[in-house]
Structure formats: C-alpha cells, structure tokens
Enzyme design. Sequence first.
Site, PDB file in Angstrom:
ATOM      1  N   CYS A   5       0.707  -1.215   0.109  1.00  0.00           N
ATOM      2  CA  CYS A   5       0.016  -0.132   0.034  1.00  0.00           C
ATOM      3  C   CYS A   5       1.031   1.190   0.045  1.00  0.00           C
ATOM      4  CB  CYS A   5      -1.158   0.124   1.233  1.00  0.00           C
ATOM      5  SG  CYS A   5      -0.224  -0.281   2.910  1.00  0.00           S
ATOM      6  N   HIS A  36      -6.142  -0.245  -1.182  1.00  0.00           N
ATOM      7  CA  HIS A  36      -6.336  -1.331  -0.738  1.00  0.00           C
ATOM      8  C   HIS A  36      -7.229  -2.292  -1.588  1.00  0.00           C
ATOM      9  CE1 HIS A  36      -4.606   0.675   2.574  1.00  0.00           C
ATOM     10  NE2 HIS A  36      -4.032  -0.442   2.876  1.00  0.00           N
ATOM     11  N   ASP A  39      -7.872   5.138  -1.863  1.00  0.00           N
ATOM     12  CA  ASP A  39      -7.583   4.180  -1.168  1.00  0.00           C
ATOM     13  C   ASP A  39      -6.742   3.034  -2.148  1.00  0.00           C
ATOM     14  OD1 ASP A  39      -7.152   1.921   0.830  1.00  0.00           O
ATOM     15  OD2 ASP A  39      -9.353   1.651   1.022  1.00  0.00           O
TER      16      ASP A  39
END
EC number: 3.4.22.-
Length: 474
Positions: free
Chosen positions: A161, A360, A358
């Site tokens: 990440c 993820h 994000d």
Amino acid sequence: MTSLPGRGVSPSSSDPLCEGNAAPSSSSSSGQDLKQWKNSILSCVFSSPFSIFEAHQDSSANRSLKPHSGSYAWSRFLRRIACTSSMWRFLGASKALTSSDVWFLGKCYKLSSEELSNSSDCESGNAAFLEDFSSRIWITYRKGFDAISDSKYTSDVNWGCMVRSSQMLVAQALIFHHLGRSWRKPSQKPYSPEYIGILHMFGDSEACAFSIHNLLQAGKSYGLAAGSWVGPYAMCRAWQTLVRTNREHHEAVDGNGNFPMALYVVSGDEDGERGGAPVVCIDVAAQLCCDFNKNQSTWSPILLLVPLVLGLDKLNPRYIPLLKETLTFPQSLGILGGKPGTSTYIAGVQDDRALYLDPHEVQLAVDIAADNLEADTSSYHCSTVRDLALDLIDPSLAIGFYCRDKDDFDDFCSRASELVDKANGAPLFTVVQSVQPSKQMYNEESSSGDGMDSINVEGLDGSGETGEEEWEIL
C-alpha cells in the site's frame, strides 16, 4: 467505477429511480445496465431541488412543502437513501462530505447550499469536486503480474500500500506537469498520448519505468523488499534512487530522461527518522534544477518530497492545522499517510476529516501500451471518496509539492515561511536560503563565493541533505 452525471442533466421519465423502480438484479442485467442505472441515480440526485450533502437541514424548511405533495415525498425519499452509508458508497461519494468547504490538491470547492443551488458555477459544488476527484490517478493492489525480481510474488496484496500510495502522488505530479491542474479525464476516446504515457509508466512490469518492480529494486538499500511494508521516508528515498537511475540510463541511450523534473527529498538529518523539522534550502533546490538542466542556469520544474515524523505513537494535535494548510497550497500533491501500517493517498480535507484515495482494492494487473490511445483506463480512476479523522493519521508521513517554475517555487517558499510563523515554534518544515559558508559547503576552487555554481554538491547526496550543518533561516 461510477461515472459522474453530466452537468445540468434533468431527471428523465426513463430513469429507474425517478419512476420508483427497483435496482436491476445481478441475475438479469449486465454490468453496463447497472452502470447506466447508477448514472441515472446520480443525475436525479445532483439535479434535485435540494442537496444530498445537507443531511441536517433545518426542519422548518421542510414544513414549507405540502405534506402530501409529490415533491415532498420525493424529497423525503431521496434524503433517506442519500443518508445511508451503503448508498453513499454505491453512488461513489462519501457521507463525510457536508456543506463545509473542501480543499483538494490546492483547490477549494464550495459545497454550501447556496453554491450547490447555482449550477452555472462549474468550479464549485459537489459535482465539480467529484469530477476532479475521479480524474486523479488511482493505483491499487494488483494481482497476476510477473514475479518481482527473484521473489515468487505476483501480487502486492497486504503489503504494497505504501508503494501504491507513492505512485499515486508521483502520478499526480506528472499529470500536473504534462496536462495541468485543470485537466479532467475525458469521457470519450481516443485519449491524449500524455495521459496514456503516464499510465504506462506505472504498469506492473520491469518494462514500465515506475513500476512496483523497479521501485523495490531501487529501494533495496532502504529496506524495500517484496512482501515487506515500508515507511514514508524509505519510500521517498527509493523514488530518489529510481529517478536518478532512470535518468542516467536514458541519457546514456538517447540523451533524455522520462522524468521531466528535478526531485528534492527534503530531510533534516542524515537518516530522516530522528524527528526534527526538515529544511528546504533554496540554494540546494537551485542546484538540483541546474543539474537537471545539464548545468544551465535555468530553473526546471521540481518535485519536493518532505518526509515527517510528527509524534511518537500518534499524531501530535498541534500539527493538524499545519497539515491541513499544506493542502491549500497551489503546489500541493497531497500526503502519503494513513492509519498505522495502512498507507493511503490523502489528497483533500474537509473540517477534521482527511479525504483520500485507497490503494487497498485488489485489481487484476493490466498492460497499457504507451501508444494505445483507446485503452481501458477505468481501473486507474475511482469515484469513491473515503475519509479518515485527521487525528488518527500515523505520525510518520510524507508531503509532496510540485513547482512548475521559479515563480511557482518562490510562491511555495513564501507560503511555507508563513506556515512557519503560524507554527508556534513547532513547524512542519522550515525554509532557508543557503548553508552557512563557515561550514565549507562551497567549492574551494570557486573564487566567486556566491551563486548556485559555488555550492559544493559533493556535500549533498542528491536530495539536498547536508547532515547536521548550520542553516540560515529565512
């Protein structure tokens, strides 16, 4: 991905939600049907008489509507679905957005009810903000790419990440440089060569200049390895090494590099992890631009990465207003940060909430060829605005800034110096003109004693870092 509605689109009798129809079931509708249905909802919501962002509207306003009128029932229905978390996720927005102003990568969006009612103002309102947000480059976990180096990793799920967040920040710098801050992703193909070329560089193979493969290779000496999480400081240093290596390779082959700006990793000490305010040295930035331009005394575009440690176990609250203000700088590229061990790309702020992209979400690896102007780029854009309380951000983070030219850099330094004045003795970073001559940071062979050519670049490591020297603070 959720497409945004066209501006000024009115609800149509063919819109499923406007007719009160249920969402098409997954067993009987294609993905295209679902996308069209979602677009219809967005068109209805954004063109409705009230703002869906006004979740706590004064009830007295509602009493002006006739209790049994169709518009009153319609308003109550839309407000009810708009205030549910699942529907906000489905629409590609976030319940965190209220009527307060949003600062997003140096641009302010007015989301007050007065602004929302003025659809002629294309630079304000939620639709304009979401169009900007969804045009940013979104880079996430991927699976199914070629194994990284000599490892067996063909995916970066659960560990990549920070790498992905840093790729997003650098991709925005390239977008701003080649296409400008006002660029928005076109709704129709063919796309511009610059846009496709940028996406190609972030593909997931060694052939792509700024891939996860090449970043991990460049950052080996800073602890980057497949399967391991890495911090912001090491990530910034990995970019420094990769950009330098990439430029040296291309200059040897064709005399040009594909990273069109100087890179300045700003740090306050020799390892960057002992705390203390990093120091932006104007003369060092000038020298880096001079080196980028092959010793010509002209200023080049420059990317500044500023790694910071703003607390021990949690972010010191005194830094929160300063972090928020950096996102108002026109040069802002956002923040590499998130919850501890969970990196995100923070690109905006509203009240006490950080707005972020994000990394993820797991997606299949794609190969976008540099000359394929008809490529499917949907996996590189996201319309879901996620939010995080600013006081929950990990104290270890990094801030990015892009300065197009000397005037832009001077403006950045002026804003940064004003920010120091507001810091009450605890600035995020400071700005200085030059290193004290008494520390022999200048070339001994130089007789002039001033100017960028007199800086001893051997005392620097390519990032402007000079250890524990004395600085002349502006």
